[in-house]
Design an enzyme around this catalytic site. Structure first.
Site, PDB file in Angstrom:
ATOM      1  N   GLU A   1      -7.725  56.684  -3.457  1.00  0.00           N
ATOM      2  CA  GLU A   1      -6.626  55.945  -3.342  1.00  0.00           C
ATOM      3  C   GLU A   1      -7.089  54.828  -3.284  1.00  0.00           C
ATOM      4  O   GLU A   1      -5.838  53.329  -3.589  1.00  0.00           O
ATOM      5  CB  GLU A   1      -5.282  56.351  -1.659  1.00  0.00           C
TER       6      GLU A   1
ATOM      7  N   CYS B   1      -1.749  64.186  -5.503  1.00  0.00           N
ATOM      8  CA  CYS B   1      -0.828  64.667  -4.668  1.00  0.00           C
ATOM      9  C   CYS B   1       0.390  63.349  -4.807  1.00  0.00           C
ATOM     10  O   CYS B   1       1.270  63.759  -3.539  1.00  0.00           O
ATOM     11  CB  CYS B   1      -1.462  64.639  -3.369  1.00  0.00           C
TER      12      CYS B   1
ATOM     13  N   SER C   1      -8.358  64.598  -4.070  1.00  0.00           N
ATOM     14  CA  SER C   1      -7.362  64.782  -4.061  1.00  0.00           C
ATOM     15  C   SER C   1      -6.532  63.279  -4.195  1.00  0.00           C
ATOM     16  O   SER C   1      -6.517  62.131  -3.645  1.00  0.00           O
ATOM     17  CB  SER C   1      -6.597  64.811  -3.732  1.00  0.00           C
TER      18      SER C   1
ATOM     19  N   LYS D   1      20.272  61.139 -37.759  1.00  0.00           N
ATOM     20  CA  LYS D   1      21.496  61.428 -38.377  1.00  0.00           C
ATOM     21  C   LYS D   1      20.976  62.069 -40.387  1.00  0.00           C
ATOM     22  O   LYS D   1      21.588  61.975 -40.642  1.00  0.00           O
ATOM     23  CB  LYS D   1      22.529  60.366 -38.349  1.00  0.00           C
TER      24      LYS D   1
ATOM     25  N   ARG E   1      27.378  53.795 -40.056  1.00  0.00           N
ATOM     26  CA  ARG E   1      27.463  54.754 -38.424  1.00  0.00           C
ATOM     27  C   ARG E   1      25.463  54.380 -38.118  1.00  0.00           C
ATOM     28  O   ARG E   1      25.397  54.218 -39.537  1.00  0.00           O
ATOM     29  CB  ARG E   1      27.465  56.490 -38.504  1.00  0.00           C
TER      30      ARG E   1
ATOM     31  N   GLY F   1      -4.589  60.195  -4.596  1.00  0.00           N
ATOM     32  CA  GLY F   1      -3.159  60.247  -4.119  1.00  0.00           C
ATOM     33  C   GLY F   1      -2.724  58.493  -5.001  1.00  0.00           C
ATOM     34  O   GLY F   1      -2.880  57.126  -4.308  1.00  0.00           O
ATOM     35  N   THR F   2      -2.247  58.917  -5.619  1.00  0.00           N
ATOM     36  CA  THR F   2      -1.679  57.776  -7.209  1.00  0.00           C
ATOM     37  C   THR F   2      -0.732  56.847  -6.496  1.00  0.00           C
ATOM     38  O   THR F   2      -0.607  56.014  -6.954  1.00  0.00           O
ATOM     39  CB  THR F   2      -1.818  58.896  -8.354  1.00  0.00           C
TER      40      THR F   2
ATOM     41  N   ARG G   1       1.398  65.738   5.029  1.00  0.00           N
ATOM     42  CA  ARG G   1       1.421  65.287   5.828  1.00  0.00           C
ATOM     43  C   ARG G   1       1.404  65.020   7.551  1.00  0.00           C
ATOM     44  O   ARG G   1       2.871  65.162   7.994  1.00  0.00           O
ATOM     45  CB  ARG G   1       2.508  63.586   5.270  1.00  0.00           C
TER      46      ARG G   1
ATOM     47  N   ARG H   1      22.977  67.697 -35.588  1.00  0.00           N
ATOM     48  CA  ARG H   1      21.762  67.392 -34.637  1.00  0.00           C
ATOM     49  C   ARG H   1      21.677  69.031 -33.526  1.00  0.00           C
ATOM     50  O   ARG H   1      22.475  69.588 -33.407  1.00  0.00           O
ATOM     51  CB  ARG H   1      22.361  66.345 -33.917  1.00  0.00           C
TER      52      ARG H   1
ATOM     53  N   TYR I   1      -5.252  70.926 -10.204  1.00  0.00           N
ATOM     54  CA  TYR I   1      -3.794  70.675  -9.588  1.00  0.00           C
ATOM     55  C   TYR I   1      -3.208  69.614  -9.732  1.00  0.00           C
ATOM     56  O   TYR I   1      -3.783  68.564  -9.792  1.00  0.00           O
ATOM     57  CB  TYR I   1      -3.612  72.129  -8.583  1.00  0.00           C
TER      58      TYR I   1
ATOM     59  N   GLY J   1      27.945  57.416 -28.616  1.00  0.00           N
ATOM     60  CA  GLY J   1      28.596  56.707 -28.011  1.00  0.00           C
ATOM     61  C   GLY J   1      27.720  55.402 -28.187  1.00  0.00           C
ATOM     62  O   GLY J   1      28.389  54.602 -28.159  1.00  0.00           O
TER      63      GLY J   1
ATOM     64  N   HIS K   1      33.964  62.179 -25.282  1.00  0.00           N
ATOM     65  CA  HIS K   1      32.794  61.224 -24.902  1.00  0.00           C
ATOM     66  C   HIS K   1      32.360  61.549 -23.778  1.00  0.00           C
ATOM     67  O   HIS K   1      30.934  62.059 -23.181  1.00  0.00           O
ATOM     68  CB  HIS K   1      33.032  59.938 -25.641  1.00  0.00           C
TER      69      HIS K   1
ATOM     70  N   MET L   1      26.332  53.179 -30.036  1.00  0.00           N
ATOM     71  CA  MET L   1      26.094  51.822 -30.969  1.00  0.00           C
ATOM     72  C   MET L   1      27.223  52.390 -31.394  1.00  0.00           C
ATOM     73  O   MET L   1      27.989  53.355 -31.195  1.00  0.00           O
ATOM     74  CB  MET L   1      25.193  52.537 -31.279  1.00  0.00           C
TER      75      MET L   1
END
Length: 906
Positions: free
Chosen positions: A779, A865, A798, A32, A103, A800-801, A596, A376, A885, A112, A490, A114
């Site tokens: 993994e 993946c 690959s 702002k 403000r 596996g996170t 899978r 804005r 990928y 809205g 709002h 704050m």
């Protein structure tokens, strides 16, 4: 206690000859403040004021009120003097008082969330001076009662005792309206407004034990500190949490000379958008109120009037809505004040071209003079976001790269949600109508309080009007319905920002919070009743309405083509069946990164054979059961390969522990014993034998294939036979076989041999071959560290996170919910590591595994993946590590495609 340097500038001016900021200073001045300074530099009429920087907010949270006031006192006093000079008034003067607004202004728009205080500087003496100066007694007392009400709530903490009760100030107002038999605030007499001021002060004293402050400087410092406090208020914290904004940003405070829209019929206030925030259509639109202040428009106190004539395309579509029909009796700003409208139109056109984005503007008209209070980049729905970006590109306002970077990738999810079935809508009973504030289809059970939005599985939050305190409930609900408020209320603005279906201003609704009921004519709807909202038409429908898959717009396709042009990272999907594979392919998936195979075994006609295999005590018995599963697996793979014709498909071999497939209830154990003609005790003994204390680290993944190689043999055969069968039909398959949970070279080598030996047998039987590759899912942390040895045989990695995150943190994903919420609230973690990839820890393992693997095999294909494959910041990390990928669920493929392109551009 830490001290603050007084040598650094803490206050910046705007709207005066001393204006010393611009839009590039957003992080310091907040959005702002930066935009007010920018508009000042452009010569747009902005009420003069000053901005206290975001850095002061951060320091305030460290050192507290008194030291911050001491730091700011000299600069603020000079800044106030500059406003006094510009406005030819004096702050604290009883004869010619300068009134101020206070403000918030974070670096990102938080509508809205704050606090705001208007008309600051009034007391029992200065209000008389304002009467004398303006010769408008009603205006002066209306401003005073607004100030006492706002200050009492924001700074002194006045609020309703229970959620069923009205705000105490509103209760006093409603009681007076009932006594006077009037409906609108504008109908109050001067005496009424004076009575409200003193009734408000008495209520404040009774509730808080504090007198309303009469010293304008005390009022100013109280308001500034209240805005700083609101940065860590519940609603601001929750808003930051759902949007991923850091807590250490802080908010700026903007102190500005008041201009008044409540000075009579030649004054007013409004909100406008340079384009339609709901649809993206290039059409100037907005709402305004005559003889009102800005909060009236967004708070839904009165139903606002339209800025443009009713003949516009957008409003012509709404001609059936009762509220709009009623509003035809009230002129648009274009008709009522044509000169003001023309000036406003010129400013909105100029600002959009300057910022190269759709603008959300606030304005006030004081005695026939137009002031711009804010501009804005406007909040918008996902559909509007795509259309606006593509339209701005076609208009030459932005480049292809800029258009792509305008997209919030996660908001694309809104376009992929189901919509109401058109045939079902024809039969659906419409009970009332409101304004289509935010598009979408929502069906749920009615709740009337935001903190009960999770009371049922699917809820519709019904309110007279929403307030910032309702934020969490709005986020949890499927849709939002309000009886009051317009398209810029709002509820409307926040819902559009969330991508949440919203119908506002449904004047036919009568809501009774104490009875928890909603009445429309003679029909009563109670808490828990089902209703549906059509956010595109404003229809409120009784009961549930069937849905169908969305039809994506032409602009969406254009955006996807643009993503392909710049993205280097390919996007695949996680899909276990032909249906999901086809959906993902239609969204542009370039292959399957994770199929899978275990999901295929849980179907009713297969689980019996799977259990028979598990219960078998000999290799021969297991092979017999696997023979039953072979044709089922082969058929699955044929369907998936065909859906992904010509694209790579990574098939993960059986991964979960065997105990997941056996029955644990006595009744199903008995049923299985009867089906297999064995004793119940044999079933119980096998279930007990398979029980593991920590299954995630137990007999699963490649360990299954090593102990029962016949499983790997059957799955390999099914994959190869499916590919060969399709090849005979002229359909190309590109199978990639992934060995799960490998932690050593020896594990990989063992399974690699079984796969290759089985493939040779199948090829010999068919007299034909297909190309295939063998890789592994990284993994286990050890696999990332040993990646150079594993890469000697593996064709691809690959990551596996999901499991890699579990094992690296030592968190169980199934149990982490018990403490992760606290970790996030306390700032121990910035994000849920199962939603956003932990780049510092888990990311290091990914980077190490990639580099070590490619040190042995430079052309090693690497992907991800886990669920992180569809999360934008995680996709950007994957791009930076040089992956080939990412793979994600079908409906996140478009998000990943845009995120991949943005990563390349950044």
């Amino acid at each position: 206690m830490e001290t603050i340097s007084k040598t650094k500038k803490q206050v910046y001016h705007f709207g005066t000859q001393e204006t010393d900021g611009d839009r590039s200073m957003r992080n310091l001045l907040g959005g702002k403040g930066a935009n007010l300074a920018e508009m000042s530099n452009l010569g747009i009429p902005v009420p003069p004021g000053f901005t206290i920087t975001t850095e002061v907010c951060t320091k305030y949270n460290e050192v507290g009120r008194e030291e911050v006031i001491a730091l700011l006192k000299e600069e603020v006093e000079k800044a106030v003097a500059s406003i006094e000079k510009e406005m030819e008034t004096s702050f604290g003067d009883n004869e010619n008082p300068l009134l101020l607004s206070v403000r918030s202004g974070a670096r990102v728009s938080m509508p809205g969330m704050m606090d705001t205080v208007l008309n600051l500087g009034l007391n029992d003496e200065s209000v008389l001076g304002l009467v004398k100066r303006t010769n408008n007694e009603r205006f002066a007392w209306d401003s005073y009662r607004r100030f006492v009400q706002m200050y009492g709530g924001v700074v002194l903490g006045m609020k309703a005792e229970t959620k069923e009760d009205e705000n105490p100030f509103e209760e006093i107002i409603d009681n007076l309206k009932g006594k006077r038999r009037i409906k609108l605030d504008t109908q109050f007499t001067v005496q009424d407004l004076q009575d409200l001021v003193y009734d408000f002060k008495d209520a404040i004293k009774k509730s808080t034990g504090r007198d309303f402050p009469t010293d304008p400087w005390e009022q100013l410092w109280g308001s500034v500190m209240a805005v700083f406090d609101s940065w860590n208020g519940d609603r601001a914290v929750y808003y930051r949490k759902i949007n991923g904004y850091p807590a250490d940003w802080g908010t700026a405070v903007n102190v500005q000379a008041m201009v008044f829209g409540n000075m009579g019929d030649n004054s007013g206030t409004g909100v406008c958008f340079t384009r339609d925030a709901a649809t993206g259509v290039n059409e100037f639109n907005g709402e305004y109120l005559i003889n009102a202040q800005g909060e009236d428009v967004v708070a839904g106190v009165r139903t606002p009037q339209q800025i443009t004539k009713m003949g516009s395309q957008r409003w012509a579509e709404l001609a059936q809505i009762d509220e709009v029909e009623r509003m035809k009796d009230f002129p648009s700003l274009e008709e009522l004040m044509p000169k003001i409208y023309t000036e406003l139109y010129e400013y909105q056109e100029r600002l959009e071209k300057h910022y190269h984005d759709m603008q959300d503007m606030e304005f006030t008209i004081q005695n026939g003079k137009l002031w711009i209070l804010q501009t804005r980049n406007g909040k918008r729905t996902g559909a509007a976001m795509v259309k606006i970006a593509m339209d701005l590109l076609k208009e030459g306002q932005v480049s292809e790269k800029e258009a792509l970077l305008m997209i919030e990738a996660n908001k694309l999810d809104e376009l992929l949600h189901p919509i109401f079935d058109t045939n079902a809508l024809k039969r659906a009973p419409v009970v009332a109508q409101g304004l289509p504030a935010s598009p979408g289809a929502a069906t749920g059970q009615i709740v009337f309080f935001a903190d009960e939005a999770d009371k049922f599985k699917n809820t519709i939050l019904v309110r007279t009007e929403t307030s910032p305190e309702d934020l969490e409930g709005m986020n949890l609900a499927k849709g939002i319905l309000t009886a009051r408020g317009g398209m810029t209320s709002h509820a409307a603005v926040v819902a559009r920002g969330m991508g949440k279906c919203c119908v506002s201003g449904a004047g036919a609704l009568k809501i009774n919070y104490k009875k928890r009921s909603m009445t429309v004519g003679d029909q009563v709807y109670n808490e828990g009743d089902w209703i549906s909202l059509n956010g595109s038409t404003g229809n409120i429908i009784e009961g549930k309405v069937a849905t169908m898959e969305p039809e994506l717009s032409g602009e969406f396709g254009e955006l996807m083509e643009l993503s392909n042009k710049f993205g280097n990272l390919k996007v695949r999907t996680n899909a276990d069946n032909p249906k999901d594979a086809k959906i993902a392919r239609n969204f542009g998936a370039q292959g399957i990164g994770l199929a899978r195979t275990e999901h295929m075994f849980f179907e009713v006609d297969r689980i019996k054979a799977m259990r028979e295999m598990i219960l078998a005590d000999t290799t021969k018995g297991r092979k017999a059961a696997l023979e039953e599963l072979l044709p089922m697996q082969r058929k699955d793979f044929e369907g998936i390969f065909e859906a992904m014709e010509g694209c790579p498909v990574t098939v993960r071999l059986l991964d979960p522990p065997l105990h997941e497939f056996v029955p644990h209830q006595l009744a199903t154990q008995k049923e299985l014993a009867e089906d297999l003609h064995i004793s119940l005790s044999a079933v119980k003994n096998k279930v007990a034998e398979l029980h593991e204390f920590n299954p995630m680290l137990g007999h699963r993944g490649c360990r299954l294939g090593i102990t029962y190689p016949e499983i790997t043999e059957m799955q390999t055969r099914a994959i190869m036979e499916a590919a060969l069968n399709l090849k005979a039909k002229g359909i190309e398959s590109k199978p990639e076989i992934m060995i799960p949970l490998v932690g050593s070279f020896e594990e990989f080598e063992c399974q690699d041999k079984v796969i290759r030996d089985t493939a040779e047998v199948v090829f010999s039987e068919y007299g034909d071959t297909v190309d295939f590759t063998i890789g592994t899912m990284i993994e286990v942390p050890r696999a990332a560290l040993m990646a150079d040895t594993i890469a000697e045989k593996a064709d691809f990695f690959s990551f596996g996170t999901n499991d890699l995150t579990q094992m690296t943190f030592g968190y169980s994903r199934d149990d982490a919910g018990k403490f992760l919420t606290v970790y996030l609230e306390e700032g121990i973690l910035k994000n849920d590591p199962f939603e956003v990839l932990d780049q510092d820890g888990v990311g290091q393992l990914v980077d190490i595994g990639t580099k070590r693997g490619r040190s042995i095999k430079p052309d090693l294909k690497v992907g991800i993946c886990g669920e992180h494959g569809g999360e934008p910041s995680s996709v950007e990390f994957c791009h930076s590590t040089g992956m080939d990928y990412v793979s994600c669920s079908p409906f996140r493929v478009p998000i990943a495609r845009v995120a991949a392109a943005q990563a390349a551009l950044k």
